[in-house]
Scaffold this active site. Structure first.
Site, PDB file in Angstrom:
ATOM      1  N   ASP A   1       0.846  -1.203   0.000  1.00  0.00           N
ATOM      2  CA  ASP A   1       0.000   0.000   0.000  1.00  0.00           C
ATOM      3  C   ASP A   1       0.876   1.245   0.000  1.00  0.00           C
ATOM      4  O   ASP A   1       0.569   2.237  -0.656  1.00  0.00           O
ATOM      5  CB  ASP A   1      -0.914  -0.009   1.241  1.00  0.00           C
ATOM      6  CG  ASP A   1      -2.172   0.824   1.051  1.00  0.00           C
ATOM      7  OD1 ASP A   1      -2.180   1.687   0.166  1.00  0.00           O
ATOM      8  OD2 ASP A   1      -3.140   0.609   1.795  1.00  0.00           O
TER       9      ASP A   1
ATOM     10  N   ASN B   1      -1.167   5.134   4.849  1.00  0.00           N
ATOM     11  CA  ASN B   1      -1.727   4.494   6.038  1.00  0.00           C
ATOM     12  C   ASN B   1      -1.118   5.161   7.262  1.00  0.00           C
ATOM     13  O   ASN B   1      -0.060   5.775   7.179  1.00  0.00           O
ATOM     14  CB  ASN B   1      -1.339   3.018   6.090  1.00  0.00           C
ATOM     15  CG  ASN B   1      -1.931   2.241   4.951  1.00  0.00           C
ATOM     16  OD1 ASN B   1      -1.326   2.148   3.894  1.00  0.00           O
ATOM     17  ND2 ASN B   1      -3.104   1.693   5.151  1.00  0.00           N
TER      18      ASN B   1
ATOM     19  N   HIS C   1      -7.901  -0.891   8.871  1.00  0.00           N
ATOM     20  CA  HIS C   1      -6.907  -0.425   7.879  1.00  0.00           C
ATOM     21  C   HIS C   1      -7.204   1.064   7.670  1.00  0.00           C
ATOM     22  O   HIS C   1      -8.111   1.429   6.921  1.00  0.00           O
ATOM     23  CB  HIS C   1      -7.101  -1.242   6.596  1.00  0.00           C
ATOM     24  CG  HIS C   1      -6.264  -0.827   5.429  1.00  0.00           C
ATOM     25  ND1 HIS C   1      -5.260  -1.624   4.911  1.00  0.00           N
ATOM     26  CD2 HIS C   1      -6.291   0.265   4.640  1.00  0.00           C
ATOM     27  CE1 HIS C   1      -4.710  -1.033   3.864  1.00  0.00           C
ATOM     28  NE2 HIS C   1      -5.326   0.126   3.673  1.00  0.00           N
TER      29      HIS C   1
ATOM     30  N   CYS D   1      -3.649   5.519  -2.305  1.00  0.00           N
ATOM     31  CA  CYS D   1      -4.211   4.603  -3.302  1.00  0.00           C
ATOM     32  C   CYS D   1      -4.300   5.355  -4.611  1.00  0.00           C
ATOM     33  O   CYS D   1      -4.828   6.470  -4.655  1.00  0.00           O
ATOM     34  CB  CYS D   1      -5.600   4.128  -2.862  1.00  0.00           C
ATOM     35  SG  CYS D   1      -6.411   3.125  -4.131  1.00  0.00           S
TER      36      CYS D   1
HETATM   37  P1  HMG Z   1      -9.478  -4.921 -16.528  1.00  0.00           P
HETATM   38  O1  HMG Z   1      -8.868  -3.984 -17.513  1.00  0.00           O
HETATM   39  O2  HMG Z   1     -10.961  -4.907 -16.376  1.00  0.00           O
HETATM   40  O3  HMG Z   1      -8.956  -6.432 -16.729  1.00  0.00           O
HETATM   41  O4  HMG Z   1      -8.833  -4.590 -15.114  1.00  0.00           O
HETATM   42  P2  HMG Z   1      -9.067  -7.447 -17.910  1.00  0.00           P
HETATM   43  O5  HMG Z   1      -9.312  -8.764 -17.266  1.00  0.00           O
HETATM   44  O6  HMG Z   1     -10.007  -6.940 -18.961  1.00  0.00           O
HETATM   45  O7  HMG Z   1      -7.576  -7.446 -18.516  1.00  0.00           O
HETATM   46  C1  HMG Z   1      -7.052  -6.312 -19.169  1.00  0.00           C
HETATM   47  C2  HMG Z   1      -5.549  -6.432 -19.252  1.00  0.00           C
HETATM   48  O8  HMG Z   1      -4.976  -6.487 -17.941  1.00  0.00           O
HETATM   49  C3  HMG Z   1      -5.064  -7.688 -19.975  1.00  0.00           C
HETATM   50  O9  HMG Z   1      -3.821  -7.358 -20.586  1.00  0.00           O
HETATM   51  C4  HMG Z   1      -4.777  -8.644 -18.842  1.00  0.00           C
HETATM   52  O10 HMG Z   1      -3.799  -9.598 -19.172  1.00  0.00           O
HETATM   53  C5  HMG Z   1      -4.220  -7.701 -17.786  1.00  0.00           C
HETATM   54  P3  HMG Z   1      -3.727  -6.948 -22.148  1.00  0.00           P
HETATM   55  O11 HMG Z   1      -4.355  -8.105 -22.880  1.00  0.00           O
HETATM   56  O12 HMG Z   1      -4.519  -5.663 -22.273  1.00  0.00           O
HETATM   57  O13 HMG Z   1      -2.255  -6.772 -22.342  1.00  0.00           O
HETATM   58  N1  HMG Z   1      -4.444  -8.202 -16.426  1.00  0.00           N
HETATM   59  C6  HMG Z   1      -3.470  -8.461 -15.535  1.00  0.00           C
HETATM   60  N2  HMG Z   1      -2.127  -8.333 -15.612  1.00  0.00           N
HETATM   61  C7  HMG Z   1      -1.419  -8.696 -14.502  1.00  0.00           C
HETATM   62  N3  HMG Z   1      -1.993  -9.164 -13.365  1.00  0.00           N
HETATM   63  C8  HMG Z   1      -3.326  -9.294 -13.274  1.00  0.00           C
HETATM   64  C9  HMG Z   1      -4.110  -8.941 -14.397  1.00  0.00           C
HETATM   65  N4  HMG Z   1      -5.438  -8.962 -14.611  1.00  0.00           N
HETATM   66  C10 HMG Z   1      -5.633  -8.520 -15.870  1.00  0.00           C
HETATM   67  N5  HMG Z   1      -3.864  -9.746 -12.143  1.00  0.00           N
HETATM   68  C11 HMG Z   1      -8.058  -5.341 -12.987  1.00  0.00           C
HETATM   69  C12 HMG Z   1      -9.213  -5.321 -13.974  1.00  0.00           C
HETATM   70  C13 HMG Z   1      -8.604  -5.846 -11.660  1.00  0.00           C
HETATM   71  C14 HMG Z   1      -6.973  -6.262 -13.501  1.00  0.00           C
HETATM   72  C15 HMG Z   1      -7.501  -3.903 -12.861  1.00  0.00           C
HETATM   73  O14 HMG Z   1      -8.564  -3.035 -12.611  1.00  0.00           O
HETATM   74  C16 HMG Z   1      -6.466  -3.781 -11.781  1.00  0.00           C
HETATM   75  O15 HMG Z   1      -5.390  -4.320 -11.874  1.00  0.00           O
HETATM   76  N6  HMG Z   1      -6.812  -3.021 -10.694  1.00  0.00           N
HETATM   77  C17 HMG Z   1      -5.940  -2.924  -9.554  1.00  0.00           C
HETATM   78  C18 HMG Z   1      -6.064  -1.590  -8.946  1.00  0.00           C
HETATM   79  C19 HMG Z   1      -5.196  -1.535  -7.720  1.00  0.00           C
HETATM   80  O16 HMG Z   1      -4.247  -2.286  -7.580  1.00  0.00           O
HETATM   81  N7  HMG Z   1      -5.527  -0.584  -6.817  1.00  0.00           N
HETATM   82  C20 HMG Z   1      -4.765  -0.412  -5.626  1.00  0.00           C
HETATM   83  C21 HMG Z   1      -4.880  -1.533  -4.670  1.00  0.00           C
HETATM   84  S1  HMG Z   1      -6.412  -1.515  -3.740  1.00  0.00           S
HETATM   85  C22 HMG Z   1      -6.059  -0.499  -2.403  1.00  0.00           C
HETATM   86  O17 HMG Z   1      -5.029   0.107  -2.357  1.00  0.00           O
HETATM   87  C23 HMG Z   1      -7.061  -0.441  -1.310  1.00  0.00           C
HETATM   88  C24 HMG Z   1      -6.623  -1.195  -0.049  1.00  0.00           C
HETATM   89  O18 HMG Z   1      -5.389  -0.712   0.432  1.00  0.00           O
HETATM   90  C25 HMG Z   1      -7.662  -1.003   1.032  1.00  0.00           C
HETATM   91  C26 HMG Z   1      -8.019   0.486   1.198  1.00  0.00           C
HETATM   92  O19 HMG Z   1      -7.207   1.275   1.668  1.00  0.00           O
HETATM   93  O20 HMG Z   1      -9.138   0.810   0.786  1.00  0.00           O
HETATM   94  C27 HMG Z   1      -6.495  -2.691  -0.314  1.00  0.00           C
HETATM   95 MG    MG Z   2      -5.129   1.064   1.643  1.00  0.00          MG
END
Ligand code: HMG
Ligand code: MG
Length: 305
Positions: free
Chosen positions: A19, A252, A210, A243
């Site tokens: 994070d 955090n 968190h 984020c």
């Molecule tokens: P999407 O575009 O809807 O996914 O994203 P898709 O399934 O249509 O795939 C599109 C492309 O992404 C494809 O590649 C996939 O291969 C690739 P392309 O054919 O275009 O070259 N792809 C991936 N590559 C690597 N690893 C993967 C993966 N999945 C698909 N796992 C998706 C949907 C969920 C993947 C995207 O929206 C995403 O990665 N989001 C992550 C956002 C994120 O990490 N945010 C921060 C973390 S959350 C947070 O910080 C909150 C937390 O701390 C709690 C809080 O504080 O609230 C936890």
């Molecule tokens: Mg967070």
């Protein structure tokens, strides 16, 4: 005054390497991330969120997660966790030998769309095979509920909306569920109401707090959570983070500050605050700025005098 109504032990999950670093604009090498995690391991954490197997197009900073997991010096018994939004992420996490996978949903429809590009219901459907695979491979499963105390896009989020997502994550078999104040707008009484609502759906002892510290409320919210029995908290060394899909949200709560609070309350954590301060100064030097930890900077200053 005695501590009789507060938990007797608290687990601190260090989330700085994930994070904390995910929102950094400058690219941080895998070597530096590994050096940070190794310092945190030495400090005594039982659980470190070390990586994130998300799309590198969405969060470029986490693209080195496999390399990081391969390079760290693991200590037996320590859980190294990683975010896995879908099966692609799960497969990568499994190959990297993570100990715990984290499925991360939201109590806000708007944030779910911005962060993971799907509705809450679609996210639960995507998490289902991840949860099943985690169980099959004997990995621990954690669920995270973002925007539990407010959303940057839709504003108010009700305790009932949080409890509803907690219930769905419980039904997927989560071992632990995080109540996340993504944008740090929560205040103590609202936090207590949300924790108690979540506890209607999931055992209190497996719920965690968190808290992002954007409005300076995180320590007060941790204390309020302790009062209702929460005994797991997430924090980030040197207060790193934010984020990428919650613009303006800061890191955090700083781990050093949480440890100082626990020390003062006489609640053991098993973590050496001096080693965490060193880790915080190490990563802050590397990032070229002062640590965002009051206690960390005060202790570092005293040690240098
Ligand atoms: P999407 O575009 O809807 O996914 O994203 P898709 O399934 O249509 O795939 C599109 C492309 O992404 C494809 O590649 C996939 O291969 C690739 P392309 O054919 O275009 O070259 N792809 C991936 N590559 C690597 N690893 C993967 C993966 N999945 C698909 N796992 C998706 C949907 C969920 C993947 C995207 O929206 C995403 O990665 N989001 C992550 C956002 C994120 O990490 N945010 C921060 C973390 S959350 C947070 O910080 C909150 C937390 O701390 C709690 C809080 O504080 O609230 C936890
Ligand atoms: Mg967070």
């Amino acid at each position: 005054m005695a501590n009789k109504d507060l938990p007797r032990h608290v687990k601190i999950v260090e989330v700085g390497p994930r994070d904390g670093l995910q929102n950094e604009a400058q690219t941080i090498s895998a070597e530096v991330k590994i050096a940070l995690i190794d310092r945190l391991t030495l400090a005594g954490f039982a659980n470190i969120e070390a990586a994130s197997f998300v799309s590198p197009k969405w969060v470029p900073q986490m693209a080195t997660s496999a390399q990081v997991m391969a390079g760290i010096a693991r200590k037996p018994g320590v859980l190294y966790s990683a975010l896995t939004p879908n099966m692609q992420g799960f497969e990568a996490a499994l190959a990297a030998q993570v100990d715990e996978v984290v499925i991360f949903g939201s109590a806000s429809e708007a944030f779910s769309q911005k962060n993971i590009n799907c509705s809450i219901a679609e996210s639960i459907a995507r998490f289902q095979p991840v949860a099943q695979a985690a169980k099959l491979h004997g990995l621990r499963l954690r669920g995270s509920v973002s925007c539990a105390l407010g959303c940057p896009y839709q504003g108010e989020v009700t305790p009932d909306a949080v409890a509803d997502v907690v219930r769905r994550l419980r039904d997927l078999g989560c071992d632990e569920i995080d109540i996340a104040d993504t944008i740090g707008t929560g205040t103590p009484h609202k936090v207590q109401a949300v924790m108690l609502a979540a506890a209607q759906a999931f055992p209190l002892a497996q719920l965690s707090g968190h808290f992002h510290d954007t409005y300076g409320q995180a320590l007060a919210n941790i204390y309020a959570s302790l009062e209702v029995g929460i005994a797991i908290f997430h924090s980030s060394v040197a207060g790193l983070g934010g984020c990428p899909y919650a613009k303006g949200a800061t890191g955090n709560v700083a781990t050093e500050d949480v440890l100082y609070l626990m020390q003062g309350l006489g609640i053991p954590t098993g973590i050496d605050i001096g080693t965490v301060v060193d880790a915080g100064q190490f990563i802050s030097r590397h990032l070229g700025r002062k640590a965002v930890s009051r206690a960390g900077n005060a202790i570092a200053f005293r040690q240098n005098v």
